[in-house]
Scaffold this motif. Sequence first.
Motif, PDB file in Angstrom:
ATOM      1  N   PHE A   4     -56.478 -10.871  23.852  1.00 14.19           N
ATOM      2  CA  PHE A   4     -55.233 -11.096  24.595  1.00 14.19           C
ATOM      3  C   PHE A   4     -54.058 -11.443  23.675  1.00 14.19           C
ATOM      4  O   PHE A   4     -52.902 -11.380  24.111  1.00 14.19           O
ATOM      5  CB  PHE A   4     -55.397 -12.267  25.577  1.00 14.19           C
ATOM      6  CG  PHE A   4     -56.207 -11.935  26.791  1.00 14.19           C
ATOM      7  CD1 PHE A   4     -55.902 -10.861  27.591  1.00 14.19           C
ATOM      8  CD2 PHE A   4     -57.288 -12.734  27.153  1.00 14.19           C
ATOM      9  CE1 PHE A   4     -56.654 -10.560  28.715  1.00 14.19           C
ATOM     10  CE2 PHE A   4     -58.048 -12.455  28.272  1.00 14.19           C
ATOM     11  CZ  PHE A   4     -57.728 -11.360  29.058  1.00 14.19           C
ATOM     12  N   ILE A   5     -54.332 -11.834  22.435  1.00  9.19           N
ATOM     13  CA  ILE A   5     -53.265 -12.343  21.569  1.00  9.19           C
ATOM     14  C   ILE A   5     -52.118 -11.341  21.401  1.00  9.19           C
ATOM     15  O   ILE A   5     -50.945 -11.719  21.505  1.00  9.19           O
ATOM     16  CB  ILE A   5     -53.834 -12.798  20.212  1.00  9.19           C
ATOM     17  CG1 ILE A   5     -54.769 -13.990  20.418  1.00  9.19           C
ATOM     18  CG2 ILE A   5     -52.720 -13.174  19.240  1.00  9.19           C
ATOM     19  CD1 ILE A   5     -55.500 -14.447  19.170  1.00  9.19           C
ATOM     20  N   PRO A   6     -52.384 -10.046  21.140  1.00  6.38           N
ATOM     21  CA  PRO A   6     -51.258  -9.109  21.048  1.00  6.38           C
ATOM     22  C   PRO A   6     -50.442  -9.029  22.338  1.00  6.38           C
ATOM     23  O   PRO A   6     -49.204  -8.882  22.292  1.00  6.38           O
ATOM     24  CB  PRO A   6     -51.950  -7.770  20.740  1.00  6.38           C
ATOM     25  CG  PRO A   6     -53.228  -8.150  20.074  1.00  6.38           C
ATOM     26  CD  PRO A   6     -53.668  -9.409  20.773  1.00  6.38           C
ATOM     27  N   ALA A   7     -51.118  -9.120  23.493  1.00  7.88           N
ATOM     28  CA  ALA A   7     -50.387  -9.081  24.766  1.00  7.88           C
ATOM     29  C   ALA A   7     -49.525 -10.330  24.931  1.00  7.88           C
ATOM     30  O   ALA A   7     -48.366 -10.262  25.368  1.00  7.88           O
ATOM     31  CB  ALA A   7     -51.371  -8.956  25.931  1.00  7.88           C
ATOM     32  N   VAL A   8     -50.094 -11.497  24.585  1.00  4.24           N
ATOM     33  CA  VAL A   8     -49.332 -12.746  24.679  1.00  4.24           C
ATOM     34  C   VAL A   8     -48.097 -12.690  23.788  1.00  4.24           C
ATOM     35  O   VAL A   8     -47.010 -13.139  24.166  1.00  4.24           O
ATOM     36  CB  VAL A   8     -50.214 -13.950  24.280  1.00  4.24           C
ATOM     37  CG1 VAL A   8     -49.391 -15.222  24.181  1.00  4.24           C
ATOM     38  CG2 VAL A   8     -51.327 -14.143  25.297  1.00  4.24           C
ATOM     39  N   ALA A   9     -48.261 -12.114  22.603  1.00  3.58           N
ATOM     40  CA  ALA A   9     -47.141 -12.023  21.677  1.00  3.58           C
ATOM     41  C   ALA A   9     -45.979 -11.258  22.287  1.00  3.58           C
ATOM     42  O   ALA A   9     -44.808 -11.621  22.095  1.00  3.58           O
ATOM     43  CB  ALA A   9     -47.596 -11.346  20.380  1.00  3.58           C
ATOM     44  N   ASN A  10     -46.277 -10.222  23.053  1.00  4.63           N
ATOM     45  CA  ASN A  10     -45.207  -9.435  23.659  1.00  4.63           C
ATOM     46  C   ASN A  10     -44.445 -10.201  24.728  1.00  4.63           C
ATOM     47  O   ASN A  10     -43.225 -10.073  24.837  1.00  4.63           O
ATOM     48  CB  ASN A  10     -45.777  -8.135  24.244  1.00  4.63           C
ATOM     49  CG  ASN A  10     -45.989  -7.064  23.196  1.00  4.63           C
ATOM     50  OD1 ASN A  10     -45.045  -6.442  22.733  1.00  4.63           O
ATOM     51  ND2 ASN A  10     -47.227  -6.866  22.797  1.00  4.63           N
ATOM     52  N   VAL A  11     -45.143 -11.012  25.524  1.00  4.17           N
ATOM     53  CA  VAL A  11     -44.433 -11.740  26.579  1.00  4.17           C
ATOM     54  C   VAL A  11     -43.720 -12.975  26.051  1.00  4.17           C
ATOM     55  O   VAL A  11     -42.922 -13.585  26.770  1.00  4.17           O
ATOM     56  CB  VAL A  11     -45.361 -12.114  27.757  1.00  4.17           C
ATOM     57  CG1 VAL A  11     -45.783 -10.885  28.521  1.00  4.17           C
ATOM     58  CG2 VAL A  11     -46.574 -12.887  27.291  1.00  4.17           C
ATOM     59  N   ILE A  12     -43.975 -13.350  24.787  1.00  6.85           N
ATOM     60  CA  ILE A  12     -43.212 -14.436  24.170  1.00  6.85           C
ATOM     61  C   ILE A  12     -41.826 -13.948  23.755  1.00  6.85           C
ATOM     62  O   ILE A  12     -40.842 -14.695  23.831  1.00  6.85           O
ATOM     63  CB  ILE A  12     -43.975 -15.011  22.957  1.00  6.85           C
ATOM     64  CG1 ILE A  12     -45.156 -15.853  23.419  1.00  6.85           C
ATOM     65  CG2 ILE A  12     -43.063 -15.869  22.078  1.00  6.85           C
ATOM     66  CD1 ILE A  12     -46.034 -16.362  22.303  1.00  6.85           C
ATOM     67  N   VAL A  13     -41.734 -12.691  23.354  1.00  9.07           N
ATOM     68  CA  VAL A  13     -40.461 -12.153  22.847  1.00  9.07           C
ATOM     69  C   VAL A  13     -39.308 -12.346  23.838  1.00  9.07           C
ATOM     70  O   VAL A  13     -38.203 -12.735  23.435  1.00  9.07           O
ATOM     71  CB  VAL A  13     -40.618 -10.672  22.458  1.00  9.07           C
ATOM     72  CG1 VAL A  13     -39.271 -10.074  22.042  1.00  9.07           C
ATOM     73  CG2 VAL A  13     -41.621 -10.517  21.319  1.00  9.07           C
ATOM     74  N   PRO A  14     -39.488 -12.091  25.160  1.00  9.52           N
ATOM     75  CA  PRO A  14     -38.363 -12.265  26.088  1.00  9.52           C
ATOM     76  C   PRO A  14     -37.819 -13.689  26.178  1.00  9.52           C
ATOM     77  O   PRO A  14     -36.670 -13.888  26.599  1.00  9.52           O
ATOM     78  CB  PRO A  14     -38.955 -11.829  27.437  1.00  9.52           C
ATOM     79  CG  PRO A  14     -40.093 -10.944  27.079  1.00  9.52           C
ATOM     80  CD  PRO A  14     -40.652 -11.502  25.825  1.00  9.52           C
ATOM     81  N   LEU A  15     -38.617 -14.700  25.805  1.00  7.94           N
ATOM     82  CA  LEU A  15     -38.133 -16.075  25.881  1.00  7.94           C
ATOM     83  C   LEU A  15     -36.925 -16.283  24.984  1.00  7.94           C
ATOM     84  O   LEU A  15     -35.992 -17.012  25.336  1.00  7.94           O
ATOM     85  CB  LEU A  15     -39.255 -17.048  25.483  1.00  7.94           C
ATOM     86  CG  LEU A  15     -40.479 -17.070  26.389  1.00  7.94           C
ATOM     87  CD1 LEU A  15     -41.543 -18.006  25.825  1.00  7.94           C
ATOM     88  CD2 LEU A  15     -40.094 -17.496  27.792  1.00  7.94           C
ATOM     89  N   GLY A  16     -36.930 -15.638  23.817  1.00  9.74           N
ATOM     90  CA  GLY A  16     -35.770 -15.708  22.933  1.00  9.74           C
ATOM     91  C   GLY A  16     -34.778 -14.609  23.208  1.00  9.74           C
ATOM     92  O   GLY A  16     -33.565 -14.796  23.087  1.00  9.74           O
ATOM     93  N   GLY A  17     -35.272 -13.430  23.592  1.00  7.41           N
ATOM     94  CA  GLY A  17     -34.386 -12.292  23.836  1.00  7.41           C
ATOM     95  C   GLY A  17     -33.425 -12.534  24.981  1.00  7.41           C
ATOM     96  O   GLY A  17     -32.231 -12.194  24.892  1.00  7.41           O
ATOM     97  N   ALA A  18     -33.918 -13.127  26.070  1.00  5.62           N
ATOM     98  CA  ALA A  18     -33.039 -13.416  27.207  1.00  5.62           C
ATOM     99  C   ALA A  18     -31.977 -14.434  26.828  1.00  5.62           C
ATOM    100  O   ALA A  18     -30.820 -14.348  27.252  1.00  5.62           O
ATOM    101  CB  ALA A  18     -33.881 -13.929  28.379  1.00  5.62           C
ATOM    102  N   HIS A  19     -32.347 -15.416  26.002  1.00  4.28           N
ATOM    103  CA  HIS A  19     -31.397 -16.426  25.537  1.00  4.28           C
ATOM    104  C   HIS A  19     -30.265 -15.783  24.737  1.00  4.28           C
ATOM    105  O   HIS A  19     -29.116 -16.224  24.811  1.00  4.28           O
ATOM    106  CB  HIS A  19     -32.127 -17.460  24.679  1.00  4.28           C
ATOM    107  CG  HIS A  19     -31.255 -18.537  24.132  1.00  4.28           C
ATOM    108  ND1 HIS A  19     -30.882 -19.647  24.868  1.00  4.28           N
ATOM    109  CD2 HIS A  19     -30.659 -18.687  22.905  1.00  4.28           C
ATOM    110  CE1 HIS A  19     -30.106 -20.424  24.141  1.00  4.28           C
ATOM    111  NE2 HIS A  19     -29.958 -19.870  22.941  1.00  4.28           N
ATOM    112  N   LEU A  20     -30.600 -14.715  24.008  1.00  6.42           N
ATOM    113  CA  LEU A  20     -29.600 -14.012  23.201  1.00  6.42           C
ATOM    114  C   LEU A  20     -28.852 -12.944  24.005  1.00  6.42           C
ATOM    115  O   LEU A  20     -27.956 -12.282  23.473  1.00  6.42           O
ATOM    116  CB  LEU A  20     -30.277 -13.350  21.999  1.00  6.42           C
ATOM    117  CG  LEU A  20     -30.880 -14.303  20.961  1.00  6.42           C
ATOM    118  CD1 LEU A  20     -31.734 -13.529  19.963  1.00  6.42           C
ATOM    119  CD2 LEU A  20     -29.782 -15.080  20.248  1.00  6.42           C
ATOM    120  N   GLY A  21     -29.222 -12.764  25.258  1.00  7.75           N
ATOM    121  CA  GLY A  21     -28.567 -11.757  26.094  1.00  7.75           C
ATOM    122  C   GLY A  21     -29.097 -10.356  25.885  1.00  7.75           C
ATOM    123  O   GLY A  21     -28.504  -9.387  26.358  1.00  7.75           O
TER     124      GLY A  21
END
Length: 319
Positions: free
Chosen positions: A144-161
């Motif tokens: 699951f680790i690669p999948a988890v890594a992908n859903v972590i990215v939006p946490l910072g991406g949304a903050h940056l718009g």
Amino acid sequence: MQVAEGITTSRLAHFPITFFGVTMGIFGLALSLRAGGLEMASAFTTGIGAVVLVVLFTLYGLKSLRFPEEIAGEWSHPVRLSFFPAANISILLLSLLLQDSIPALSALLWGFGAIAQAVLTVVIVSAWISHRAFGPAILSPAWFIPAVANVIVPLGGAHLGLFAASWYFFSVGLLFWIILLTLVFNRLIFHDPLPEKLRPTLVILIAPPSVAFLAWIELNGGQIDALAQFLINIGLFFAAIVAVQIPALLRLPFAMSFWALSFPLAALTTALFRYGALGGSGASRLAGAAMLALLVATIVVLTVRTLRAVRAGGICQPE
């Protein structure tokens, strides 16, 4: 630093990529502390995690220079292959923790982490579907680790718009979580039990829905809707499943795979605090506080056991 000193040159060749699970746990704790309103403790923990991350990258960099064949061996290993994104997850988590204090560095780390994750996902999935035969016995929740890594990215991406990029990563992560969840449960139910060293990875079941909940909240404008309710409740369900397994896990001899307990607990803790803050749920905030206490105790015990293993020469050994 004791970890770095305890790993001699003779054991450098066997320094595993799985060590980056340590920084995932430390940074996960820092995020949970921040979600619980303990800003100073979060900042202190972030500093410790950053130092450990530098040490780990230094050691793994030395290993890649001196023992490139060992790196290739880890990449070809059906279990350790899934841990390569753990190093990148640590970078992404650090970027989240630096959003307010050092926004420029946070954005830089996020950009590097997002690009690296996009590449890693394509390469790892390509390796999974290559000509190599993977039998059910090598499947574990570590996949699951690669999948988890992908859903972590939006946490910072949304903050940056950067919503378009964030939606891409969220979609890929959610898709592969569902696919891998089916495969892993097939393996757990219909095949032999997990080897002892991999049994702690059962706790990873908690991480994907918990992180996906946090990512969805960011993408959905901070609104708790049906999907958000679904994700956090699935996280709670898997936490209950794992809780039943804890007595058996505690009887196992210590291995570095026990660090798999840390980040999933942190993800669920942070999700509960976020759910409580947005939904005004006192029960969720109370549950988050209880989970935070459990998380702190878990990290302390894991740290002590790891340092003991370093002194005893029980890590970085050939398998």
